[in-house]
Structures are given as structure tokens and as C-alpha cells.
Design a protein around this motif. Structure first.
Motif, mmCIF file in Angstrom:
data_model
loop_
_atom_site.group_PDB
_atom_site.id
_atom_site.type_symbol
_atom_site.label_atom_id
_atom_site.label_comp_id
_atom_site.label_asym_id
_atom_site.label_seq_id
_atom_site.Cartn_x
_atom_site.Cartn_y
_atom_site.Cartn_z
ATOM 1 N N HIS A 36 57.080 52.862 -5.542
ATOM 2 C CA HIS A 36 57.318 52.384 -4.177
ATOM 3 C C HIS A 36 57.757 53.559 -3.284
ATOM 4 O O HIS A 36 57.183 53.794 -2.214
ATOM 5 C CB HIS A 36 58.396 51.289 -4.235
ATOM 6 C CG HIS A 36 58.892 50.791 -2.916
ATOM 7 N ND1 HIS A 36 58.809 49.470 -2.546
ATOM 8 C CD2 HIS A 36 59.511 51.414 -1.882
ATOM 9 C CE1 HIS A 36 59.341 49.315 -1.347
ATOM 10 N NE2 HIS A 36 59.783 50.489 -0.916
ATOM 11 N N GLU A 37 58.753 54.311 -3.757
ATOM 12 C CA GLU A 37 59.280 55.427 -2.959
ATOM 13 C C GLU A 37 58.246 56.545 -2.792
ATOM 14 O O GLU A 37 58.109 57.116 -1.702
ATOM 15 C CB GLU A 37 60.553 55.992 -3.609
ATOM 16 C CG GLU A 37 61.741 55.025 -3.642
ATOM 17 C CD GLU A 37 62.144 54.525 -2.259
ATOM 18 O OE1 GLU A 37 62.015 55.283 -1.273
ATOM 19 O OE2 GLU A 37 62.580 53.362 -2.153
ATOM 20 N N ASN A 88 62.182 43.885 0.230
ATOM 21 C CA ASN A 88 61.998 45.028 1.126
ATOM 22 C C ASN A 88 61.291 44.660 2.425
ATOM 23 O O ASN A 88 61.371 45.409 3.400
ATOM 24 C CB ASN A 88 61.240 46.151 0.411
ATOM 25 C CG ASN A 88 62.172 46.972 -0.458
ATOM 26 O OD1 ASN A 88 63.045 47.674 0.044
ATOM 27 N ND2 ASN A 88 62.028 46.866 -1.765
ATOM 28 N N ASP A 106 62.088 48.185 4.837
ATOM 29 C CA ASP A 106 60.707 48.445 5.253
ATOM 30 C C ASP A 106 60.195 47.384 6.233
ATOM 31 O O ASP A 106 59.488 47.704 7.185
ATOM 32 C CB ASP A 106 59.777 48.460 4.025
ATOM 33 C CG ASP A 106 60.139 49.558 3.046
ATOM 34 O OD1 ASP A 106 60.668 50.592 3.491
ATOM 35 O OD2 ASP A 106 59.892 49.387 1.840
ATOM 36 N N HIS A 119 55.738 55.798 -0.073
ATOM 37 C CA HIS A 119 56.263 56.129 1.268
ATOM 38 C C HIS A 119 56.069 57.616 1.534
ATOM 39 O O HIS A 119 55.623 58.028 2.596
ATOM 40 C CB HIS A 119 57.770 55.849 1.344
ATOM 41 C CG HIS A 119 58.130 54.399 1.413
ATOM 42 N ND1 HIS A 119 57.433 53.473 2.139
ATOM 43 C CD2 HIS A 119 59.173 53.714 0.859
ATOM 44 C CE1 HIS A 119 58.007 52.286 2.009
ATOM 45 N NE2 HIS A 119 59.061 52.403 1.232
HETATM 46 ZN ZN LIG Z 1 60.559 51.027 0.838
#
Ligand SMILES: [Zn+2]
Length: 235
Positions: free
Chosen positions: A65-66, A175, A183, A69
Motif C-alpha cells: 500500500h505504502e 483508509n 487517503d 503511494h
Molecule cells: Zn495510504
């Protein structure tokens, strides 16, 4: 996306170290929530094994996930770097002792002289999208090659992939709450229709995987809480 030669996806040594600490910490905190701190004393081997499984199911969801980004931020010409947040790490462990997880051990920080609302929205939505994709992969694995383990602190055998799928759906939905700095707040500011579409699809998927309306009701309650909180804090 066309990745041209200007994109350099590069993880610094210090950044890699912080990511590793956060992955282990989130997996450990998750195990404390699920198995209880008592289990660490009573069944240390099972406790450690569950922590290792959490790295595979929760830790992977967190790191991918990170990194998603970071990748999209770099694509838009920003400098992006994962940074551990020590206070967040501590809050995570404290909440885990009380049986719930406030998982904010760190985040990708983006440095750019100019980033549009659309770019920021896309950088943000890609994280939850990755969690949904991981959930789909785990669901596929559950059907092709199910893995079951019995843990003394659970009443019934744990289906690892099914469990991983559920956790990643929850990660995506949490999120996407429209509350800063989550997010969802950036996606909401960019495009409300896309935000809503994502929520409807994820809740539908969640209903299908959990076989229960609880996920929809619980997310609805969290949405209400986040709306009240943003009214209270943003003036
Ligand atoms: Zn995130």
C-alpha cells in the motif's frame, strides 16, 4: 501509465530500515489484538507463528500500500519517502493492548513544488486499490490452495488466505474514510463520484467475502464518526 526514463524508484537504506521496523511492529500489534498478550506467555510458539503469518497477510498489505503511494508520487515528479512515526508506533501498541488497532506507524511523505488535486487523489487511491488487489489474490489462493492452522487461542482452525483477504478489505475501507490525513480525504476532494464508486464496490466485495452485512454497518458508523470529527476539528 507510461513509465519513462525520469522515474527512479529508489528506497534509501534508512527508509528500508524504518519500513522493516513498521512491518514487524504492525504484525506484532495485530497479533496482540487477535491472540491477546496472554497468549505470548501461555503459547509463545503459536504467538510467534501467528506474528509471522501476520507479516504475510497484514505486513504485505501495509508495505505494498505504502510503496504504491511512493511509486505514483514519483511518477508525478515528486520526491516521496516512507517515514516512521514513533508516536504513531506507540499509539498502535497502546491501542493493541485494549484490543483494537490504530495502525499509523508511519506513512509516505511527498515533497513536490506543485501537485494537483487530481494527482494527489490518484497518489492516494492507489494504496487502497492495492489492498483490494491483494484481497483478490488471497481469495484466489483460498480457492486454489487453502491453508489452515490451528491456534490454541482460537476456537477453530484459521484459514490463512481468507483471513488475509478480509484484513486487506478492512485496510482499504478504513483508509478510504474521508477524514484527514487518511487517503479517502484526498480522493474525496479530488472526485466524489470516484470516491463513492470505490466505496460501493469495496463494501459489496466485503459483504461477499465476510458473508455478513456487519462490514457495511460498521463502515457506516465509522463514516458517521469521521464526519462528526471533521466538523468538530475543521472550522
Ligand atoms: Zn495510504
Amino acid at each position: 501509465m507510461d513509465f519513462d526514463k525520469h522515474i527512479h524508484f529508489y528506497v534509501e537504506e534508512e527508509e528500508a530500515k524504518q519500513i522493516l521496523i513498521c512491518v514487524i511492529a504492525i504484525s506484532l500489534a495485530f497479533t496482540i489484538v487477535y491472540a491477546g498478550l496472554n497468549a505470548a506467555v501461555k503459547h509463545p510458539k503459536s504467538f510467534l507463528f501467528f506474528t509471522a503469518l501476520s507479516v504475510v497477510t497484514v505486513g504485505s498489505g501495509f508495505i505494498l500500500h505504502e510503496m504504491a503511494h511512493k511509486l505514483v508520487a514519483i511518477y508525478y515528479g515528486a520526491y516521496a519517502r516512507f517515514q516512521m512515526w514513533v508516536q504513531g508506533l506507540m499509539i498502535m501498541f497502546i491501542t493493541s493492548f485494549f484490543g483494537f488497532l490504530f495502525a499509523a506507524p508511519g506513512a509516505v511523505y511527498i515533497y513536490s513544488p506543485r501537485i494537483t488535486k487530481k494527482e494527489n487523489g490518484l497518489i492516494s487511491i492507489v494504496g487502497p486499490i492495492v489492498n483490494i488487489v491483494i484481497a483478490l489474490v488471497f481469495l484466489g489462493l483460498e480457492n486454489i490452495r487453502p491453508v489452515k492452522f490451528f491456534f490454541p487461542f482460537f476456537g477453530e482452525p484459521l484459514h490463512v488466505w481468507d483471513f488475509g483477504a478480509k484484513i486487506n478489505i478492512v485496510l482499504a475501507l478504513f483508509n478510504m474514510l474521508p477524514m484527514f490525513p487518511l487517503d479517502g480525504s484526498k480522493v474525496f476532494v479530488w472526485n466524489k463520484i470516484i470516491w463513492f464508486g470505490f466505496i460501493v464496490l469495496s463494501l459489496g466485495f466485503g459483504y461477499f467475502v465476510f458473508q455478513s452485512i456487519d462490514i457495511v454497518v460498521m463502515w457506516g458508523i465509522l463514516l458517521l464518526v469521521s464526519l462528526i470529527m471533521s466538523r468538530a476539528f475543521i472550522r
